[in-house]
Design a protein around this motif. Structure first.
Motif, mmCIF file in Angstrom:
data_model
loop_
_atom_site.group_PDB
_atom_site.id
_atom_site.type_symbol
_atom_site.label_atom_id
_atom_site.label_comp_id
_atom_site.label_asym_id
_atom_site.label_seq_id
_atom_site.Cartn_x
_atom_site.Cartn_y
_atom_site.Cartn_z
ATOM 1 N N VAL A 1 -2.185 39.981 -1.227
ATOM 2 C CA VAL A 1 -3.253 39.131 -0.695
ATOM 3 C C VAL A 1 -3.008 38.907 0.792
ATOM 4 O O VAL A 1 -1.879 39.028 1.272
ATOM 5 N N ALA A 2 -4.089 38.583 1.493
ATOM 6 C CA ALA A 2 -3.982 38.345 2.927
ATOM 7 C C ALA A 2 -3.410 36.953 3.190
ATOM 8 O O ALA A 2 -3.619 36.020 2.411
ATOM 9 N N ILE A 3 -2.691 36.827 4.287
ATOM 10 C CA ILE A 3 -2.152 35.533 4.679
ATOM 11 C C ILE A 3 -3.289 34.664 5.206
ATOM 12 O O ILE A 3 -4.018 35.075 6.128
ATOM 13 N N PRO A 4 -3.496 33.481 4.640
ATOM 14 C CA PRO A 4 -4.619 32.630 5.052
ATOM 15 C C PRO A 4 -4.303 31.878 6.341
ATOM 16 O O PRO A 4 -3.137 31.744 6.729
ATOM 17 N N SER B 1 -1.180 25.123 8.816
ATOM 18 C CA SER B 1 -1.190 26.560 9.064
ATOM 19 C C SER B 1 0.009 27.238 8.406
ATOM 20 O O SER B 1 0.987 26.577 8.036
ATOM 21 N N TYR B 2 -0.092 28.562 8.292
ATOM 22 C CA TYR B 2 1.002 29.328 7.696
ATOM 23 C C TYR B 2 2.278 29.173 8.521
ATOM 24 O O TYR B 2 3.364 28.989 7.973
ATOM 25 N N GLY B 3 2.142 29.213 9.844
ATOM 26 C CA GLY B 3 3.307 29.041 10.706
ATOM 27 C C GLY B 3 3.929 27.663 10.565
ATOM 28 O O GLY B 3 5.157 27.518 10.527
ATOM 29 N N ALA B 4 3.080 26.635 10.440
ATOM 30 C CA ALA B 4 3.592 25.277 10.252
ATOM 31 C C ALA B 4 4.281 25.146 8.905
ATOM 32 O O ALA B 4 5.255 24.392 8.766
#
Length: 247
Positions: free
Chosen positions: A187-190, A207-210
């Protein structure tokens, strides 16, 4: 008189004085405890934990979202009581290692068949929340408790046992699983991750980074937990003193 380098024979399990089959220890710290409640703490915690788990299972919604802070507190309290019951189980003995087989019956007799049904039977995902409940409120906690019980019955100390279970909880709530879900699945990273246990601390999806930073922030927490002198604290709490070496 015993032969050199041999431990005295262990007494019967029925007399409440089972000794740990560990070099250098005559008895487990719980059995050495001078507090009257020391040897009863495990079953009192077990009763409280089982009752709490029953209340949570029967009286709270089986959903992904936690409705109130009280609901989360009730779940964590029930789990904590079960952790205490395992950590303070007093009869550390190889003769009781058959108890570790009991969770396998629960896994194969109910939990795994039930979870499998959500994939094979509920193809419309009509019971997605119930699936979430079985996976994260039953399956993962049961794994943590089983590992800790095996460690404790095998001779592990109460403090280290509590550390194992606490670390398991930290890993689950850290967001590591949420990150890996997108790493191991096609799956794609949201742009954002919406996880209920993370939202409790952040106030909403992040967020994904957070989320990566959120997960990394739990590493020092796990390290600190495993460096705490919990066994020393338990020894003092129970009034157990130092273990008597076997001669």
């Amino acid at each position: 008189m015993t032969a050199r380098d041999e431990s005295p024979p262990s007494p019967s399990l029925l007399d409440g004085n089972v000794t740990a089959s560990l070099p250098g220890n005559v008895s487990d710290v719980v059995l050495r405890g001078q507090r009257r409640w020391a040897r009863h703490l495990w079953w009192m915690a077990l009763v409280a934990g089982a009752a709490g788990a029953a209340i949570v299972w029967l009286a709270t919604p089986h959903g992904r979202e936690t409705q109130t802070a009280g609901e989360l507190a009730a779940k964590l309290l029930a789990f904590a009581c079960l952790c205490v019951a395992i950590a303070f189980f007093p009869w550390v003995s190889q003769r009781l290692q058959w108890l570790v087989y009991i969770p396998f019956v629960f896994f194969t007799g109910y939990l795994i068949p039930r979870i499998s049904w959500f994939y094979y039977g509920d193809v419309s995902r009509a019971q997605g929340d119930v699936f979430y409940t079985h996976l994260y409120m039953l399956f993962y906690p049961a794994i943590v408790l089983t590992v800790a019980a095996a460690y404790r019955i095998g001779g592990g100390s109460p403090g280290r046992c509590l550390k194992i279970m606490a670390t398991g909880v930290v890993i689950l709530f850290s967001g590591f699983l949420d990150l890996m879900w997108f790493a191991v699945n096609p799956v794609a990273i949201p742009p954002v991750i919406d996880a209920p246990h993370i939202n409790l601390f952040t106030g909403g999806p992040i967020s994904y980074g957070a989320t990566i930073l959120f997960a990394l922030a739990h590493v020092p927490i796990a390290v600190v937990i495993n460096l705490l002198p919990v066994d020393r604290w338990i020894t003092r709490l129970l009034g157990a003193g130092e273990p008597t070496p076997v001669r």
